[in-house]
Design a protein around this motif. Structure first.
Motif, short mmCIF file in Angstrom:
data_model
loop_
_atom_site.label_atom_id
_atom_site.label_comp_id
_atom_site.label_asym_id
_atom_site.label_seq_id
_atom_site.Cartn_x
_atom_site.Cartn_y
_atom_site.Cartn_z
N PRO A 48 23.42 -27.88 -53.34
CA PRO A 48 23.21 -27.36 -54.50
C PRO A 48 22.71 -25.99 -54.35
O PRO A 48 23.09 -25.04 -55.21
CB PRO A 48 22.04 -27.81 -55.14
N MET A 49 21.93 -25.38 -53.18
CA MET A 49 21.43 -24.19 -53.40
C MET A 49 21.80 -23.67 -51.73
O MET A 49 21.89 -24.45 -51.02
CB MET A 49 19.91 -24.10 -53.42
N ILE A 50 21.88 -22.38 -51.64
CA ILE A 50 22.29 -21.76 -50.33
C ILE A 50 21.62 -20.55 -50.25
O ILE A 50 20.77 -20.17 -51.25
CB ILE A 50 24.03 -21.55 -50.33
N VAL A 51 21.76 -20.06 -48.94
CA VAL A 51 20.95 -19.15 -48.70
C VAL A 51 21.27 -17.52 -49.35
O VAL A 51 22.65 -17.36 -49.35
CB VAL A 51 20.60 -18.85 -47.22
N ASP A 52 20.52 -16.92 -49.95
CA ASP A 52 20.94 -15.38 -50.31
C ASP A 52 21.76 -14.66 -49.29
O ASP A 52 20.79 -14.36 -48.49
CB ASP A 52 19.77 -14.81 -51.12
N PRO A 53 22.83 -14.19 -49.42
CA PRO A 53 23.27 -13.31 -48.44
C PRO A 53 22.43 -12.40 -48.01
O PRO A 53 22.18 -11.74 -46.89
CB PRO A 53 24.63 -12.95 -48.99
N ALA A 54 21.94 -11.70 -49.10
CA ALA A 54 21.11 -10.33 -48.74
C ALA A 54 19.91 -10.56 -47.81
O ALA A 54 19.59 -10.05 -47.05
CB ALA A 54 20.41 -9.98 -50.23
N ALA A 56 19.72 -13.36 -45.79
CA ALA A 56 20.39 -13.62 -44.42
C ALA A 56 20.57 -12.39 -43.53
O ALA A 56 20.16 -12.26 -42.56
CB ALA A 56 21.74 -14.35 -44.60
N ASP A 57 21.01 -11.26 -44.31
CA ASP A 57 21.29 -9.99 -43.64
C ASP A 57 20.09 -9.36 -43.38
O ASP A 57 19.92 -8.88 -42.30
CB ASP A 57 22.20 -8.96 -44.68
N TRP A 58 18.94 -9.56 -44.26
CA TRP A 58 17.61 -8.91 -43.96
C TRP A 58 17.10 -9.47 -42.65
O TRP A 58 16.74 -8.76 -41.63
CB TRP A 58 16.86 -9.03 -45.15
N LEU A 59 17.38 -10.93 -42.41
CA LEU A 59 16.62 -11.32 -41.48
C LEU A 59 17.23 -11.09 -40.21
O LEU A 59 16.80 -10.82 -38.97
CB LEU A 59 16.73 -12.93 -41.74
N LYS A 60 18.77 -11.03 -40.09
CA LYS A 60 19.62 -10.66 -39.02
C LYS A 60 19.21 -9.38 -38.48
O LYS A 60 19.18 -8.77 -37.40
CB LYS A 60 20.74 -10.88 -39.25
N ALA A 61 19.02 -8.22 -39.62
CA ALA A 61 18.52 -6.94 -39.23
C ALA A 61 17.17 -6.82 -38.54
O ALA A 61 16.83 -6.17 -37.59
CB ALA A 61 18.59 -6.12 -40.29
N ALA A 62 16.28 -7.76 -39.11
CA ALA A 62 15.07 -7.85 -38.74
C ALA A 62 14.98 -8.41 -37.30
O ALA A 62 14.26 -7.77 -36.44
CB ALA A 62 14.08 -8.64 -39.42
N ALA A 80 16.12 -18.04 -43.42
CA ALA A 80 15.75 -17.98 -44.59
C ALA A 80 16.23 -19.17 -45.56
O ALA A 80 17.01 -19.91 -45.27
CB ALA A 80 16.75 -16.79 -45.37
N ALA A 81 15.21 -19.50 -46.51
CA ALA A 81 15.48 -20.56 -47.43
C ALA A 81 16.42 -20.48 -48.35
O ALA A 81 16.56 -19.30 -48.99
CB ALA A 81 13.89 -20.90 -48.15
N PRO A 82 17.13 -21.47 -48.73
CA PRO A 82 18.16 -21.34 -49.87
C PRO A 82 17.39 -20.99 -51.10
O PRO A 82 16.42 -21.71 -51.62
CB PRO A 82 18.68 -23.03 -49.94
N SER A 83 18.09 -20.18 -52.06
CA SER A 83 17.38 -19.79 -53.12
C SER A 83 18.15 -19.44 -54.19
O SER A 83 17.90 -19.09 -55.25
CB SER A 83 16.40 -18.50 -52.79
N VAL A 84 19.53 -19.44 -54.07
CA VAL A 84 20.57 -19.29 -55.05
C VAL A 84 21.33 -20.34 -55.04
O VAL A 84 21.70 -21.27 -54.17
CB VAL A 84 21.25 -17.79 -54.62
N PRO A 85 21.93 -20.58 -56.65
CA PRO A 85 22.91 -21.65 -56.72
C PRO A 85 24.24 -21.39 -55.86
O PRO A 85 24.77 -20.53 -55.77
CB PRO A 85 23.08 -21.59 -58.13
N ASN A 86 24.58 -22.56 -55.47
CA ASN A 86 25.95 -22.69 -54.63
C ASN A 86 27.10 -22.84 -55.62
O ASN A 86 27.36 -23.87 -56.15
CB ASN A 86 25.94 -23.80 -53.58
N PRO A 87 28.21 -22.12 -55.66
CA PRO A 87 29.09 -22.28 -56.47
C PRO A 87 30.10 -23.30 -55.99
O PRO A 87 31.08 -23.69 -56.74
CB PRO A 87 29.88 -20.60 -56.47
N ALA A 88 29.91 -23.62 -54.96
CA ALA A 88 30.87 -24.90 -54.29
C ALA A 88 30.29 -26.13 -54.75
O ALA A 88 30.87 -27.11 -54.50
CB ALA A 88 30.93 -24.64 -52.75
#
Length: 264
Positions: A48-54, A56-62, A80-88
């Motif tokens: 139902p929820m997925i990780v916000d791509p932003a 995930a990118d921040w964690l990768k950059a950090a 990163a914890a899932p925080s946005v609704p999953n369109p799938a």
């Protein structure tokens, strides 16, 4: 298989209120599986929820920045914890197909007669499959790539190990399964109007044990009686043990059924 006779002697401790409660609990617990098949599994790409791509990118950059700057590395298990609704999750197409299957089964079971009414569940599945193929939700590409014949090798994943803790755990699990199967055998006996005796119950439990043993040898999960099949007896009215035989199953699994050849 060894303790099946001992468990069968406990038949007097399973009045209808106990067996009915067992079947009800099993049915309710299985509802979530069907819901997950319709809407999506609680984990994975359909959660139902997925990780916000932003995020995930921040964690990768950090993580990369800490390594480049010589700072302590970010622990590998931090995510990163899932925080946005999953369109799938819960696509309307899946819900529509599932609703079509359910409605088809109910209509066929209610208004059809004879053989068609008896196979209402199968007809509903076929209707759902046709809709899924027509909408592109189901393809047979993998079937075309599969081999015509496949050989199942015993102990494909290695020879069994005998760990005392694992043995005790599985023993407890199988005792629970035996209690579950007892409730289903008794419920099936009530549906077919045939009293389940102690020898019949013992034979059914032994068949469960034998199936589990064979399943372990051929790399699969433990086998047990399924409450869905008990429900199908009530829906279709078919009470013959030869249905099990035709399905390639041991006829002992149908010992609590009605007399040979009897159909509803």
């Amino acid at each position: 298989m060894i303790i099946a006779p001992a468990v069968s002697r406990m038949l007097r401790f399973f009045p209808p209120v106990v067996t009915g409660t067992i079947i009800l609990v099993i049915g309710v617990s299985l509802m979530r599986i069907g819901i997950n098949w319709i809407f999506g599994n609680p984990v994975g790409p359909t959660a139902p929820m997925i990780v916000d791509p932003a995020h995930a990118d921040w964690l990768k950059a950090a993580t990369e920045g800490a390594t480049a700057a010589g700072l302590p590395e970010v622990p590998a298990k931090i995510a990163a914890a899932p925080s946005v609704p999953n369109p799938a999750y819960a696509p309307l197409g899946n819900i529509a197909v599932s609703a079509a299957v359910l409605v088809s089964i109910l209509i066929i079971a209610k208004f059809a007669r004879g053989f068609i009414a008896n196979i209402s569940v199968l007809m509903g599945i076929i209707i759902g499959a046709v809709i899924a193929v027509a909408t592109g939700a189901m393809t047979f590409a993998k079937v075309g790539e599969a081999a015509w014949f496949g050989l199942i090798t015993p102990f494909h994943f290695g020879m069994p190990t005998f760990d005392p803790v694992m043995i005790l755990t599985m023993t407890l699990v199988m005792i629970v399964v035996m209690i579950e199967s007892t409730g289903m055998f008794l419920a099936l006996g009530d549906m077919t109007g045939r009293r389940v005796s102690q020898p019949m119950l013992s034979a059914g439990l032994r068949t469960d044990g034998l199936g589990t043993l064979i399943g372990g040898i051929f790399n699969t999960f433990p086998y047990t009686s399924f409450s869905q099949n008990v429900g199908l007896v009530g829906v279709t009215g078919i009470r013959s043990r030869f249905v099990c035989v035709a399905g390639g199953r041991d006829p002992d699994c149908a010992r609590p059924c009605a007399q040979d050849g009897r159909t509803g």
